[in-house]
Design a protein around this motif. Sequence first.
Motif, PDB file in Angstrom:
ATOM      1  N   GLN A  31       0.802  -1.228   0.000  1.00  0.00           N
ATOM      2  CA  GLN A  31       0.000   0.000   0.000  1.00  0.00           C
ATOM      3  C   GLN A  31       0.829   1.270   0.000  1.00  0.00           C
ATOM      4  O   GLN A  31       0.278   2.359  -0.069  1.00  0.00           O
ATOM      5  CB  GLN A  31      -1.006   0.026   1.164  1.00  0.00           C
ATOM      6  N   GLU A  32       2.163   1.170   0.098  1.00  0.00           N
ATOM      7  CA  GLU A  32       3.004   2.352  -0.078  1.00  0.00           C
ATOM      8  C   GLU A  32       3.189   2.585  -1.568  1.00  0.00           C
ATOM      9  O   GLU A  32       3.451   1.647  -2.324  1.00  0.00           O
ATOM     10  CB  GLU A  32       4.364   2.174   0.601  1.00  0.00           C
ATOM     11  N   LYS A  33       3.055   3.833  -2.004  1.00  0.00           N
ATOM     12  CA  LYS A  33       3.113   4.144  -3.429  1.00  0.00           C
ATOM     13  C   LYS A  33       4.151   5.236  -3.677  1.00  0.00           C
ATOM     14  O   LYS A  33       4.012   6.350  -3.182  1.00  0.00           O
ATOM     15  CB  LYS A  33       1.742   4.601  -3.915  1.00  0.00           C
ATOM     16  N   PHE A  34       5.178   4.927  -4.400  1.00  0.00           N
ATOM     17  CA  PHE A  34       6.229   5.852  -4.822  1.00  0.00           C
ATOM     18  C   PHE A  34       7.193   6.220  -3.699  1.00  0.00           C
ATOM     19  O   PHE A  34       8.394   6.231  -3.900  1.00  0.00           O
ATOM     20  CB  PHE A  34       5.652   7.116  -5.450  1.00  0.00           C
ATOM     21  N   ALA A  97       7.689  12.981 -10.312  1.00  0.00           N
ATOM     22  CA  ALA A  97       7.363  14.407 -10.435  1.00  0.00           C
ATOM     23  C   ALA A  97       5.863  14.589 -10.591  1.00  0.00           C
ATOM     24  O   ALA A  97       5.271  15.519 -10.014  1.00  0.00           O
ATOM     25  CB  ALA A  97       8.106  15.017 -11.620  1.00  0.00           C
ATOM     26  N   GLU A  98       5.226  13.708 -11.366  1.00  0.00           N
ATOM     27  CA  GLU A  98       3.776  13.818 -11.544  1.00  0.00           C
ATOM     28  C   GLU A  98       3.045  13.519 -10.239  1.00  0.00           C
ATOM     29  O   GLU A  98       2.059  14.180  -9.899  1.00  0.00           O
ATOM     30  CB  GLU A  98       3.301  12.863 -12.636  1.00  0.00           C
ATOM     31  N   TYR A  99       3.527  12.547  -9.499  1.00  0.00           N
ATOM     32  CA  TYR A  99       2.917  12.209  -8.207  1.00  0.00           C
ATOM     33  C   TYR A  99       2.966  13.405  -7.259  1.00  0.00           C
ATOM     34  O   TYR A  99       1.954  13.782  -6.649  1.00  0.00           O
ATOM     35  CB  TYR A  99       3.648  11.017  -7.587  1.00  0.00           C
ATOM     36  N   PHE A 100       4.147  14.022  -7.138  1.00  0.00           N
ATOM     37  CA  PHE A 100       4.271  15.165  -6.239  1.00  0.00           C
ATOM     38  C   PHE A 100       3.534  16.384  -6.790  1.00  0.00           C
ATOM     39  O   PHE A 100       3.017  17.195  -6.023  1.00  0.00           O
ATOM     40  CB  PHE A 100       5.742  15.478  -5.975  1.00  0.00           C
ATOM     41  N   GLY A 101       3.479  16.513  -8.107  1.00  0.00           N
ATOM     42  CA  GLY A 101       2.696  17.589  -8.694  1.00  0.00           C
ATOM     43  C   GLY A 101       1.227  17.463  -8.335  1.00  0.00           C
ATOM     44  O   GLY A 101       0.563  18.454  -8.009  1.00  0.00           O
ATOM     45  N   LEU A 106      -3.417  19.553  -5.211  1.00  0.00           N
ATOM     46  CA  LEU A 106      -4.506  19.425  -4.240  1.00  0.00           C
ATOM     47  C   LEU A 106      -4.412  20.495  -3.159  1.00  0.00           C
ATOM     48  O   LEU A 106      -5.431  20.946  -2.628  1.00  0.00           O
ATOM     49  CB  LEU A 106      -4.474  18.031  -3.603  1.00  0.00           C
ATOM     50  N   LYS A 107      -3.188  20.898  -2.841  1.00  0.00           N
ATOM     51  CA  LYS A 107      -3.009  21.956  -1.844  1.00  0.00           C
ATOM     52  C   LYS A 107      -3.253  23.337  -2.455  1.00  0.00           C
ATOM     53  O   LYS A 107      -3.884  24.198  -1.825  1.00  0.00           O
ATOM     54  CB  LYS A 107      -1.592  21.880  -1.249  1.00  0.00           C
ATOM     55  N   GLY A 144       0.806  16.754 -13.133  1.00  0.00           N
ATOM     56  CA  GLY A 144       0.188  16.376 -11.866  1.00  0.00           C
ATOM     57  C   GLY A 144      -0.603  17.515 -11.262  1.00  0.00           C
ATOM     58  O   GLY A 144      -1.731  17.328 -10.777  1.00  0.00           O
ATOM     59  N   ILE A 145      -0.033  18.727 -11.277  1.00  0.00           N
ATOM     60  CA  ILE A 145      -0.731  19.900 -10.753  1.00  0.00           C
ATOM     61  C   ILE A 145      -2.009  20.156 -11.533  1.00  0.00           C
ATOM     62  O   ILE A 145      -3.084  20.372 -10.956  1.00  0.00           O
ATOM     63  CB  ILE A 145       0.184  21.144 -10.798  1.00  0.00           C
ATOM     64  N   ALA A 146      -1.901  20.138 -12.866  1.00  0.00           N
ATOM     65  CA  ALA A 146      -3.060  20.417 -13.721  1.00  0.00           C
ATOM     66  C   ALA A 146      -4.181  19.408 -13.489  1.00  0.00           C
ATOM     67  O   ALA A 146      -5.363  19.764 -13.466  1.00  0.00           O
ATOM     68  CB  ALA A 146      -2.633  20.416 -15.181  1.00  0.00           C
TER      69      ALA A 146
END
Length: 232
Positions: A31-34, A97-101, A106-107, A144-146
């Motif tokens: 269940q840990e991802k990236f 990068a997409e994951y963190f984006g 979301l923030k 990711g942000i978009a």
Amino acid sequence: MKSELNKLFGDFVSIFFPKECGCCGCVLKYQEKFICIACDFHLPYTNYHEYSDNDTARQLWGKAPLEEACSFLFMQKDSRVERLIYQIKYNNQPFLAEYFGYQYGLKLIEVKAYQDIDFVIPVPLHSSKLRKRGYNQSTYFGRGIARAMEIPLREDILVRKKATISQTGKGRLERYENVSDIFDCQTTVLMDNVHILLVDDVLTTGATVISAALMLFASFDCRISVATLARA
């Protein structure tokens, strides 16, 4: 039944090809991802999006008339974040990068100053570097942000017309000289007073992102905010 088979197959593959945390390199648990739970807890998040008077914004003040500026993570030498950036840029893991984006998007969408963003523009790579690396890490971060903010990602507007040598080891003035006049804008029509979120992977002196922002200001009636994955 199909989902159970997929899980069994995934478990089988993970035995021989275990997934590693993008920050510390440890094997990810179920269940840990990236990234692992420990790194997620210990990562140095800046929370700069919560207030306009932050260090990233201050660093860029006076260089371009930006609306807002923020960075998601602090990066120090030999840190989890430095390893993360290395994995993204040089070890073919742009999905990090997409994951963190996505997490940052979301923030950002919860903050009033960023809620009227019309679209995201990533700082582009020159075509020669893009061919060599195979991807633009800033594009993945922006994607990711978009996706999180449910706004378009525009890669068809800003282009890098000159290849530059590495910024590593250069002083502040040399970095600005190295990236002066390296961007151009494609011929396109944008609505007036459009609000652009310009994104990049790491903010050091800010020379590259400022050069990109100034080209956008010269080409369109726009407002620009900046977001980076990390700041050195």
